[in-house]
Design an enzyme around this catalytic site. Structure first.
Site, PDB file in Angstrom:
ATOM      1  NE  ARG A 107      41.375  47.446  24.445  1.00  0.00           N
ATOM      2  CZ  ARG A 107      41.567  46.126  24.414  1.00  0.00           C
ATOM      3  NH1 ARG A 107      41.865  45.538  23.290  1.00  0.00           N
ATOM      4  NH2 ARG A 107      41.502  45.420  25.507  1.00  0.00           N
ATOM      5  CB  SER A 158      45.647  42.015  18.028  1.00  0.00           C
ATOM      6  OG  SER A 158      45.709  43.083  18.935  1.00  0.00           O
ATOM      7  CE  LYS A 177      42.934  40.004  37.486  1.00  0.00           C
ATOM      8  NZ  LYS A 177      43.316  40.993  38.505  1.00  0.00           N
TER       9      LYS A 177
END
Lengths: 216, 216
Positions: free
Chosen positions: A40, A109, A138
């Protein structure tokens, strides 16, 4: 090409690697058993991604790991990657499909059921579903910022292509995503920002395996 | 495809169009006699450029005007453009050449003799040479910020492919660029920011014609 066997999928982002190169992170992820790499590196120029992609192709081919390029079909073709991953503001899946050889992988996506069905209808080979847990935190407590594993379950129930969960996934919270029907999990920081990226990859792979055992 | 006949070449940038759409600007440029359009629109996402590109392809095909896509071979192929233009930090010319059909046009931005020779050796069909006069000013007094028409002359003398000058070019200062050997001139704001983009294109075309008459 066995997308349905992808358990762990690393999306590269040098800006989160704490000074290590993407090549170092990917090498470690391969050591830890990663199944697929997505080049990416948002915000870098095409020449940089092309040069990096050629190095990643060499590494991944040697290791039998799939290499997918984000957004750009031209870079994917130029470096002989295994496929392309697009988001909702990139080239449409159908256009990407047309530009690639039939055996190339096209991922998309999606965050809603409608997007997921459309991507499958347009020829996608797999879906990246998310953001699962939100990207800034997270812990599972942040689930409210993401679509949650429930969205994975909804999408898995209505498409027949593999689904990979993405967004805020860690070894600790990967289980519910796989139990919801995801083939595997895609991460950036869980591996890229880890002190030991190889160990982080192995831990993630183990969490996926464990959840698959539960699932069976 | 007659790159050597390009006298006026418009590079699109909606951010300079004073509220008009790129489609409106391009339509006016076609009315004014433009020979080639480059879809650039830096900073916009691929989906936007793809959608816009399809509309531009329809307009330009009807008018017999060439359509070139900046940076992205995939978008160029997807919209059936006539070619791709790359800069020094985009995909290398040789890689672009490999990804396109043999009759597609590949252009490359160069500012030095070394870059120009390399691009030609790698398979470029034309060169964009600049910045000629600097990009922030429109008057010849700013020439010290650019490479100047002299660089065009140097490059034209050492390559055998067409050269288009770019950067700060107006109807008033296009002459010396063409007299230095450029086939034509590429502009953004001279047409895009003009009150009357069609008239601005026609004036630019006339300046190029006049200089070519002097040159002959």
């Amino acid at each position: 090409m066995t997308v349905s066997n992808w358990h762990t999928y690393l999306v590269t982002d040098a800006s989160l690697s704490e000074g290590r190169t993407t090549l170092e992170i990917v090498r470690a992820a391969i050591d830890g058993g990663v199944d697929a790499i997505q080049l990416r590196e948002k915000g870098t120029d095409a020449r940089f991604r092309y040069e990096l992609g050629r190095e990643l192709r060499e590494l991944t081919a040697e290791a039998g790991v799939d290499l997918i390029v984000n957004d750009r079909v031209d870079i994917a073709r130029a470096i002989d990657a295994d496929g392309v991953h697009v988001g909702q503001s990139d080239l449409p899946v159908a256009a990407v499909r047309d530009l690639l050889d039939p055996d190339a992988v096209v991922g998309c996506s999606t965050s809603t059921l409608g997007e997921a069905r459309q991507a499958e209808a347009d020829g996608a080979d797999y879906l990246g579903v998310g953001t699962i847990y939100g990207t800034t935190s997270k812990d599972v407590a942040a689930e409210k910022d993401g679509v949650g594993p429930e969205r994975v379950a909804d999408i898995v129930a209505s498409v027949s292509i593999p689904v990979v969960g993405i967004g805020g996934i860690t070894a600790a919270n990967a289980g519910p995503v796989v139990e919801a029907g995801a083939t595997g999990v895609a991460v950036i920081s869980e591996i890229t920002a880890a002190t030991d990226p190889a160990a982080a990859t192995a831990a993630l792979a183990e969490a996926v395996e464990t959840a698959k055992t539960v699932e069976d």
